[in-house]
Write a protein that holds these residues in place. Structure first.
Motif, PDB file in Angstrom:
ATOM      1  N   GLY A  31       0.832  -1.081  -0.207  1.00  0.00           N
ATOM      2  CA  GLY A  31      -0.461  -0.193  -0.005  1.00  0.00           C
ATOM      3  C   GLY A  31       0.780   0.910  -0.309  1.00  0.00           C
ATOM      4  O   GLY A  31       2.334   1.263  -0.139  1.00  0.00           O
ATOM      5  N   LEU A  32       0.285   2.040   0.280  1.00  0.00           N
ATOM      6  CA  LEU A  32       0.929   3.781   0.161  1.00  0.00           C
ATOM      7  C   LEU A  32       1.258   3.680   2.043  1.00  0.00           C
ATOM      8  O   LEU A  32       0.026   4.119   2.532  1.00  0.00           O
ATOM      9  CB  LEU A  32      -0.141   4.665  -0.240  1.00  0.00           C
ATOM     10  CG  LEU A  32       0.672   5.950  -0.240  1.00  0.00           C
ATOM     11  CD1 LEU A  32       1.748   6.155  -0.666  1.00  0.00           C
ATOM     12  CD2 LEU A  32      -0.659   6.966  -0.485  1.00  0.00           C
ATOM     13  N   VAL A  33       2.238   4.694   2.311  1.00  0.00           N
ATOM     14  CA  VAL A  33       2.764   4.640   3.409  1.00  0.00           C
ATOM     15  C   VAL A  33       3.762   6.155   3.382  1.00  0.00           C
ATOM     16  O   VAL A  33       4.158   5.944   1.974  1.00  0.00           O
ATOM     17  CB  VAL A  33       3.052   3.747   4.117  1.00  0.00           C
ATOM     18  CG1 VAL A  33       4.465   3.087   3.862  1.00  0.00           C
ATOM     19  CG2 VAL A  33       3.063   4.044   5.674  1.00  0.00           C
ATOM     20  N   GLN A  34       3.257   6.948   4.215  1.00  0.00           N
ATOM     21  CA  GLN A  34       4.336   8.107   4.250  1.00  0.00           C
ATOM     22  C   GLN A  34       5.472   8.140   5.290  1.00  0.00           C
ATOM     23  O   GLN A  34       5.966   6.434   5.241  1.00  0.00           O
ATOM     24  CB  GLN A  34       3.812   9.048   5.363  1.00  0.00           C
ATOM     25  CG  GLN A  34       2.060  10.031   4.833  1.00  0.00           C
ATOM     26  CD  GLN A  34       1.905  10.733   6.154  1.00  0.00           C
ATOM     27  OE1 GLN A  34       2.970  10.562   7.424  1.00  0.00           O
ATOM     28  NE2 GLN A  34       1.463  11.639   5.296  1.00  0.00           N
ATOM     29  N   PRO A  35       6.645   8.110   4.477  1.00  0.00           N
ATOM     30  CA  PRO A  35       8.323   7.875   5.186  1.00  0.00           C
ATOM     31  C   PRO A  35       8.204   7.806   6.581  1.00  0.00           C
ATOM     32  O   PRO A  35       7.463   8.829   7.154  1.00  0.00           O
ATOM     33  CB  PRO A  35       9.582   9.343   4.831  1.00  0.00           C
ATOM     34  CG  PRO A  35       7.925   9.534   3.305  1.00  0.00           C
ATOM     35  CD  PRO A  35       7.161   9.469   3.859  1.00  0.00           C
ATOM     36  N   GLY A  36       8.765   6.858   7.655  1.00  0.00           N
ATOM     37  CA  GLY A  36       9.080   6.455   8.703  1.00  0.00           C
ATOM     38  C   GLY A  36       7.696   5.871   8.874  1.00  0.00           C
ATOM     39  O   GLY A  36       7.706   5.323  10.175  1.00  0.00           O
ATOM     40  N   GLY A  37       6.525   5.077   7.828  1.00  0.00           N
ATOM     41  CA  GLY A  37       5.897   4.534   8.988  1.00  0.00           C
ATOM     42  C   GLY A  37       5.927   3.366   8.163  1.00  0.00           C
ATOM     43  O   GLY A  37       7.182   3.076   8.641  1.00  0.00           O
ATOM     44  N   SER A  38       5.111   1.676   8.899  1.00  0.00           N
ATOM     45  CA  SER A  38       5.239   0.635   8.465  1.00  0.00           C
ATOM     46  C   SER A  38       4.709   0.146   8.127  1.00  0.00           C
ATOM     47  O   SER A  38       3.046   0.722   7.902  1.00  0.00           O
ATOM     48  CB  SER A  38       5.074   0.266  10.402  1.00  0.00           C
ATOM     49  OG  SER A  38       6.380   1.034  11.496  1.00  0.00           O
TER      50      SER A  38
ATOM     51  N   ARG B 149      15.513  -1.846   9.991  1.00  0.00           N
ATOM     52  CA  ARG B 149      14.608  -2.092   9.928  1.00  0.00           C
ATOM     53  C   ARG B 149      13.299  -2.804   9.577  1.00  0.00           C
ATOM     54  O   ARG B 149      12.211  -2.193   9.427  1.00  0.00           O
ATOM     55  CB  ARG B 149      14.396  -0.606   8.229  1.00  0.00           C
ATOM     56  CG  ARG B 149      15.357   0.427   9.127  1.00  0.00           C
ATOM     57  CD  ARG B 149      15.251   1.800   7.932  1.00  0.00           C
ATOM     58  NE  ARG B 149      16.278   1.064   6.143  1.00  0.00           N
ATOM     59  CZ  ARG B 149      14.910   0.966   5.160  1.00  0.00           C
ATOM     60  NH1 ARG B 149      13.627   1.440   5.651  1.00  0.00           N
ATOM     61  NH2 ARG B 149      15.119   0.859   4.355  1.00  0.00           N
ATOM     62  N   PHE B 150      13.553  -3.685   9.057  1.00  0.00           N
ATOM     63  CA  PHE B 150      12.737  -4.970   7.912  1.00  0.00           C
ATOM     64  C   PHE B 150      13.480  -5.946   8.726  1.00  0.00           C
ATOM     65  O   PHE B 150      14.456  -6.715   9.321  1.00  0.00           O
ATOM     66  CB  PHE B 150      13.384  -5.269   6.673  1.00  0.00           C
ATOM     67  CG  PHE B 150      12.701  -4.259   5.880  1.00  0.00           C
ATOM     68  CD1 PHE B 150      11.822  -2.689   6.271  1.00  0.00           C
ATOM     69  CD2 PHE B 150      12.744  -4.523   4.276  1.00  0.00           C
ATOM     70  CE1 PHE B 150      11.594  -1.832   5.453  1.00  0.00           C
ATOM     71  CE2 PHE B 150      12.276  -3.501   3.693  1.00  0.00           C
ATOM     72  CZ  PHE B 150      11.784  -2.247   3.713  1.00  0.00           C
ATOM     73  N   THR B 151      12.110  -6.797   9.161  1.00  0.00           N
ATOM     74  CA  THR B 151      12.111  -7.814   9.791  1.00  0.00           C
ATOM     75  C   THR B 151      11.056  -9.580   9.156  1.00  0.00           C
ATOM     76  O   THR B 151      10.221  -9.134   9.000  1.00  0.00           O
ATOM     77  CB  THR B 151      11.681  -8.685  11.218  1.00  0.00           C
ATOM     78  OG1 THR B 151      12.234  -6.903  11.968  1.00  0.00           O
ATOM     79  CG2 THR B 151      11.396  -9.470  12.060  1.00  0.00           C
ATOM     80  N   ILE B 152      11.992 -10.606   8.846  1.00  0.00           N
ATOM     81  CA  ILE B 152      11.206 -11.972   8.174  1.00  0.00           C
ATOM     82  C   ILE B 152      11.147 -12.484   9.056  1.00  0.00           C
ATOM     83  O   ILE B 152      11.996 -13.197   9.579  1.00  0.00           O
ATOM     84  CB  ILE B 152      12.569 -11.759   6.992  1.00  0.00           C
ATOM     85  CG1 ILE B 152      10.928 -13.629   5.755  1.00  0.00           C
ATOM     86  CG2 ILE B 152      13.779 -12.911   7.213  1.00  0.00           C
ATOM     87  CD1 ILE B 152      11.958 -13.158   4.661  1.00  0.00           C
TER      88      ILE B 152
ATOM     89  N   THR C  58       9.530   2.255   9.761  1.00  0.00           N
ATOM     90  CA  THR C  58      11.113   3.522   8.675  1.00  0.00           C
ATOM     91  C   THR C  58      11.081   3.191   8.090  1.00  0.00           C
ATOM     92  O   THR C  58      12.305   3.494   7.134  1.00  0.00           O
ATOM     93  CB  THR C  58      12.374   2.853  10.004  1.00  0.00           C
ATOM     94  OG1 THR C  58      12.349   3.034  10.944  1.00  0.00           O
ATOM     95  CG2 THR C  58      13.134   4.591  10.233  1.00  0.00           C
ATOM     96  N   LEU C  59      10.050   3.501   6.956  1.00  0.00           N
ATOM     97  CA  LEU C  59       9.864   2.813   5.711  1.00  0.00           C
ATOM     98  C   LEU C  59      10.716   4.666   4.423  1.00  0.00           C
ATOM     99  O   LEU C  59      10.390   5.155   5.017  1.00  0.00           O
ATOM    100  CB  LEU C  59       8.879   2.327   5.186  1.00  0.00           C
ATOM    101  CG  LEU C  59       8.734   1.341   5.339  1.00  0.00           C
ATOM    102  CD1 LEU C  59       7.350   1.235   5.101  1.00  0.00           C
ATOM    103  CD2 LEU C  59       8.745   0.515   4.252  1.00  0.00           C
ATOM    104  N   LYS C  60      11.081   3.735   4.196  1.00  0.00           N
ATOM    105  CA  LYS C  60      11.382   5.646   3.005  1.00  0.00           C
ATOM    106  C   LYS C  60      11.436   5.249   1.500  1.00  0.00           C
ATOM    107  O   LYS C  60      11.023   4.316   1.275  1.00  0.00           O
ATOM    108  CB  LYS C  60      13.944   5.538   3.410  1.00  0.00           C
ATOM    109  CG  LYS C  60      14.725   5.416   3.993  1.00  0.00           C
ATOM    110  CD  LYS C  60      15.526   5.055   4.644  1.00  0.00           C
ATOM    111  CE  LYS C  60      16.210   4.711   5.528  1.00  0.00           C
ATOM    112  NZ  LYS C  60      17.827   4.471   5.085  1.00  0.00           N
ATOM    113  N   PRO C  61      11.525   6.582   1.106  1.00  0.00           N
ATOM    114  CA  PRO C  61      10.594   6.462  -0.033  1.00  0.00           C
ATOM    115  C   PRO C  61      11.644   5.352  -1.057  1.00  0.00           C
ATOM    116  O   PRO C  61      11.118   4.728  -1.944  1.00  0.00           O
ATOM    117  CB  PRO C  61      11.315   7.800  -0.662  1.00  0.00           C
ATOM    118  CG  PRO C  61      10.642   8.698   0.270  1.00  0.00           C
ATOM    119  CD  PRO C  61      11.419   7.549   1.681  1.00  0.00           C
TER     120      PRO C  61
END
Length: 120
Positions: A10-17, A66-69, A84-87
């Motif tokens: 989906g669509l999320v803002q920077p810093g989101g999860s 930042r990511f966990t599988i 902590t998603l980034k563009p």
């Protein structure tokens, strides 16, 4: 044979999860490794994270911390928790499963992909 279905993009803002899910179905003996890949526009597909059937994980340097599988072997499912998603994380994310068939042959299966867009 197996079929993989991803969800959770989906669509999320920077810093989101976001949390991606991958569910495998079909008739097969077992699943060995599972992994998440991504492909941004005009770029090659790259490995994001992988997990063995005993839980050993590996990550691309760009997503470490930042990511966990994770996976649920009983449900033939894998997950990717993205924080902590980034563009630069914007891409189509694909799930891959390394499957052992009843014939004992090993085949790779891919999901159809789920779009992740990080933008304000």
């Amino acid at each position: 044979q197996a079929q993989l279905v991803e969800s959770g993009g989906g669509l999320v803002q920077p810093g989101g999860s976001l949390r991606l899910s991958c569910a495998a179905s079909g008739s097969f003996h077992s699943i060995n490794d599972m992994a998440w890949y991504r492909q941004a526009q005009e770029k090659e597909r790259e490995l994001v994270a992988s997990i063995t059937n005993v839980g050993t994980t590996d990550y691309a340097d760009s997503v470490k911390g930042r990511f966990t599988i994770s996976r649920d072997n009983a449900k033939n499912a894998a997950f990717l928790q993205m924080n902590t998603l980034k563009p630069d994380d914007t891409a189509v994310y694909y799930c891959k499963a390394v499957v052992r068939e009843w014939s004992w042959r090993i085949n790779d299966y891919w999901g159809q992909g789920t779009q992740v867009t990080v933008s304000s």
